[in-house]
Structure formats: C-alpha cells, structure tokens
Design a protein around this motif. Structure first.
Motif, PDB file in Angstrom:
ATOM      1  N   ARG A  90       0.830  -1.206   0.000  1.00  0.00           N
ATOM      2  CA  ARG A  90       0.000   0.000   0.000  1.00  0.00           C
ATOM      3  C   ARG A  90       0.870   1.264   0.000  1.00  0.00           C
ATOM      4  NH1 ARG A  90      -3.084  -1.968   3.532  1.00  0.00           N
ATOM      5  NH2 ARG A  90      -1.997  -1.164   5.352  1.00  0.00           N
ATOM      6  N   ASN A  91       1.864   1.299   0.874  1.00  0.00           N
ATOM      7  CA  ASN A  91       2.744   2.468   0.969  1.00  0.00           C
ATOM      8  C   ASN A  91       3.652   2.605  -0.249  1.00  0.00           C
ATOM      9  OD1 ASN A  91       1.816   3.517   3.428  1.00  0.00           O
ATOM     10  ND2 ASN A  91       2.985   1.984   4.532  1.00  0.00           N
ATOM     11  N   PHE A  92       4.082   1.482  -0.816  1.00  0.00           N
ATOM     12  CA  PHE A  92       4.909   1.509  -2.018  1.00  0.00           C
ATOM     13  C   PHE A  92       4.145   2.181  -3.151  1.00  0.00           C
ATOM     14  CE2 PHE A  92       6.784   0.075  -5.920  1.00  0.00           C
ATOM     15  CZ  PHE A  92       8.140  -0.072  -5.650  1.00  0.00           C
ATOM     16  N   LYS A  93       2.893   1.808  -3.318  1.00  0.00           N
ATOM     17  CA  LYS A  93       2.082   2.367  -4.405  1.00  0.00           C
ATOM     18  C   LYS A  93       1.876   3.862  -4.221  1.00  0.00           C
ATOM     19  CE  LYS A  93      -1.664   1.541  -7.465  1.00  0.00           C
ATOM     20  NZ  LYS A  93      -2.517   0.575  -8.043  1.00  0.00           N
ATOM     21  N   VAL A  94       1.709   4.310  -2.995  1.00  0.00           N
ATOM     22  CA  VAL A  94       1.571   5.746  -2.725  1.00  0.00           C
ATOM     23  C   VAL A  94       2.859   6.467  -3.102  1.00  0.00           C
ATOM     24  CG1 VAL A  94       1.358   7.467  -0.883  1.00  0.00           C
ATOM     25  CG2 VAL A  94      -0.193   5.507  -0.944  1.00  0.00           C
ATOM     26  N   SER A  95       3.995   5.908  -2.719  1.00  0.00           N
ATOM     27  CA  SER A  95       5.285   6.559  -2.964  1.00  0.00           C
ATOM     28  C   SER A  95       5.729   6.498  -4.417  1.00  0.00           C
ATOM     29  CB  SER A  95       6.375   5.922  -2.091  1.00  0.00           C
ATOM     30  OG  SER A  95       6.119   6.156  -0.729  1.00  0.00           O
ATOM     31  N   PHE A  96       5.497   5.387  -5.087  1.00  0.00           N
ATOM     32  CA  PHE A  96       6.009   5.173  -6.439  1.00  0.00           C
ATOM     33  C   PHE A  96       4.966   5.360  -7.535  1.00  0.00           C
ATOM     34  CE2 PHE A  96       9.230   3.289  -3.877  1.00  0.00           C
ATOM     35  CZ  PHE A  96      10.397   3.310  -4.616  1.00  0.00           C
ATOM     36  N   GLY A  97       3.701   5.366  -7.167  1.00  0.00           N
ATOM     37  CA  GLY A  97       2.651   5.525  -8.159  1.00  0.00           C
ATOM     38  C   GLY A  97       2.353   4.267  -8.944  1.00  0.00           C
ATOM     39  N   GLU A  98       2.940   3.161  -8.555  1.00  0.00           N
ATOM     40  CA  GLU A  98       2.694   1.867  -9.192  1.00  0.00           C
ATOM     41  C   GLU A  98       2.965   0.768  -8.176  1.00  0.00           C
ATOM     42  OE1 GLU A  98       5.304   1.407 -12.564  1.00  0.00           O
ATOM     43  OE2 GLU A  98       7.050   1.976 -11.432  1.00  0.00           O
ATOM     44  N   SER A  99       2.487  -0.415  -8.487  1.00  0.00           N
ATOM     45  CA  SER A  99       2.671  -1.536  -7.567  1.00  0.00           C
ATOM     46  C   SER A  99       4.134  -1.975  -7.552  1.00  0.00           C
ATOM     47  CB  SER A  99       1.794  -2.708  -8.010  1.00  0.00           C
ATOM     48  OG  SER A  99       2.304  -3.257  -9.220  1.00  0.00           O
ATOM     49  N   PRO A 100       4.547  -2.687  -6.504  1.00  0.00           N
ATOM     50  CA  PRO A 100       5.920  -3.202  -6.482  1.00  0.00           C
ATOM     51  C   PRO A 100       6.213  -4.081  -7.700  1.00  0.00           C
ATOM     52  CG  PRO A 100       4.943  -3.414  -4.308  1.00  0.00           C
ATOM     53  CD  PRO A 100       3.848  -2.965  -5.241  1.00  0.00           C
ATOM     54  N   TYR A 101       5.259  -4.898  -8.115  1.00  0.00           N
ATOM     55  CA  TYR A 101       5.440  -5.771  -9.278  1.00  0.00           C
ATOM     56  C   TYR A 101       5.701  -4.958 -10.539  1.00  0.00           C
ATOM     57  CZ  TYR A 101       4.375  -9.168 -12.934  1.00  0.00           C
ATOM     58  OH  TYR A 101       4.437  -9.957 -14.057  1.00  0.00           O
ATOM     59  N   ALA A 102       4.894  -3.917 -10.757  1.00  0.00           N
ATOM     60  CA  ALA A 102       5.071  -3.069 -11.946  1.00  0.00           C
ATOM     61  C   ALA A 102       6.417  -2.355 -11.911  1.00  0.00           C
ATOM     62  CB  ALA A 102       3.933  -2.055 -12.044  1.00  0.00           C
ATOM     63  N   TYR A 103       6.838  -1.918 -10.742  1.00  0.00           N
ATOM     64  CA  TYR A 103       8.129  -1.233 -10.619  1.00  0.00           C
ATOM     65  C   TYR A 103       9.274  -2.194 -10.945  1.00  0.00           C
ATOM     66  CZ  TYR A 103      12.077   1.331  -8.758  1.00  0.00           C
ATOM     67  OH  TYR A 103      13.289   1.955  -8.622  1.00  0.00           O
ATOM     68  N   VAL A 104       9.219  -3.396 -10.395  1.00  0.00           N
ATOM     69  CA  VAL A 104      10.276  -4.379 -10.670  1.00  0.00           C
ATOM     70  C   VAL A 104      10.324  -4.685 -12.170  1.00  0.00           C
ATOM     71  CG1 VAL A 104      10.993  -6.787 -10.307  1.00  0.00           C
ATOM     72  CG2 VAL A 104      10.323  -5.375  -8.357  1.00  0.00           C
TER      73      VAL A 104
END
Length: 165
Positions: A90-104
């Motif tokens: 939840r916090n990752f998506k707020v900070s990065f604007g995308e899910s951890p999976y999408a970022y990776v």
C-alpha cells in the motif's frame, strides 16, 4: 552462450543512468510514451502519511537494482523496511505511483534496454540476466512497457552508436 563482458557485469549490478535511453526513445518516436524508471520525486519529509520514508525508498530501490536477476517477493521487500507485506504494498504504491510488481518489471526492462543497446548478447541471455523466465516473456513485456520490440531497440541502439563514432 557468450561470455559476459565487464560492461555487461557492471550493467547487471547497477544500470541506472549508464546510457541515454531518451535517444533510443526519440529515434523510435516514443518520447511521449516513455515511462519514468527513476525513484519517485518526493520531498524530504520522512513522515509522509501513507507512503514510504526516504530511507525506505532508497533501501528498496537499491535492493531491487542489486537483485534484479532473482525472485523479488513482496514479503521480503517489506521485511527489508520493517513492514508487513500488505502495509508495504500500500505504501509503495503511494510513494512510487505503481505496484511493487510493476516497478520491478520496469527496472528489468530498463536493464534489458541497456543490455540490448550496449552488448551483442543474444536476447535469451539478456532475458535470463534480467530475471525473466525466457526470451518470449521478455519480448512480450518489453513491447508492452517500452513500446517497441527488442529487435527495434537494438537496431536503433546500433545506429546511435555508429553516429557517435
């Protein structure tokens, strides 16, 4: 399989900012479609509500880039920054604007872009080096995220390198 060069090894360890990705994007007409692959632009507020703190962002991005070849699980990423998997996501998506999976995935494609443009490694080897299951998987994701095929990317990279020489 070809041997891994020193350039190739350095790219796998840390590839951010090692080449001008925008030159390839421009040549392919993808400037407007280009996704930001950098860490999120954020203020220095360490107590942002519902987001990761600056130290957590740095630790996560460093860990992802250094371990891009391996399986990166949300549970493990959350443990790195002392959060449960759900709280971390939840916090990752707020900070990065995308899910951890999408970022990776975006980081894996950024590495693939670099390797495609700067090495002559076969795509199957590049897929392996980027943590993808196989060449077909990488090509499908590459086209979706980069907006061009790996072959197109390599051709443009060769043209750009030839112009620099």
């Amino acid at each position: 399989m070809t041997t891994t060069t020193a350039l190739h090894s350095a790219a796998v360890l840390h590839f951010g900012g090692l080449y001008d990705e925008s030159a390839c994007d421009s040549a392919l007409g993808l400037g407007a479609r280009r996704q930001s692959l950098e860490a999120p632009a954020s203020g220095s507020n360490n107590n942002r509500r519902n987001g990761l703190s600056d130290w957590q962002i740095k630790k996560i991005t460093r860990h992802i880039d250094q371990n891009i070849r391996s399986t990166l699980r949300i549970v493990d990423l959350g443990e790195l920054v002392q959060l449960s998997a759900s709280h971390f996501s939840r916090n990752f998506k707020v900070s990065f604007g995308e899910s951890p999976y999408a970022y990776v995935l975006s980081r894996r494609i950024a590495l693939a872009k670099y390797l495609i443009c700067n090495t002559e490694e076969p795509l199957s080897q590049i897929a392996h080096d980027c943590g993808m299951s196989d060449q077909a998987h990488m090509c499908k994701l590459f086209k979706r995220i980069a907006g061009a095929t790996p072959h197109q990317w390599r051709q443009i990279g060769r043209r750009i390198h030839a112009q620099k020489e």
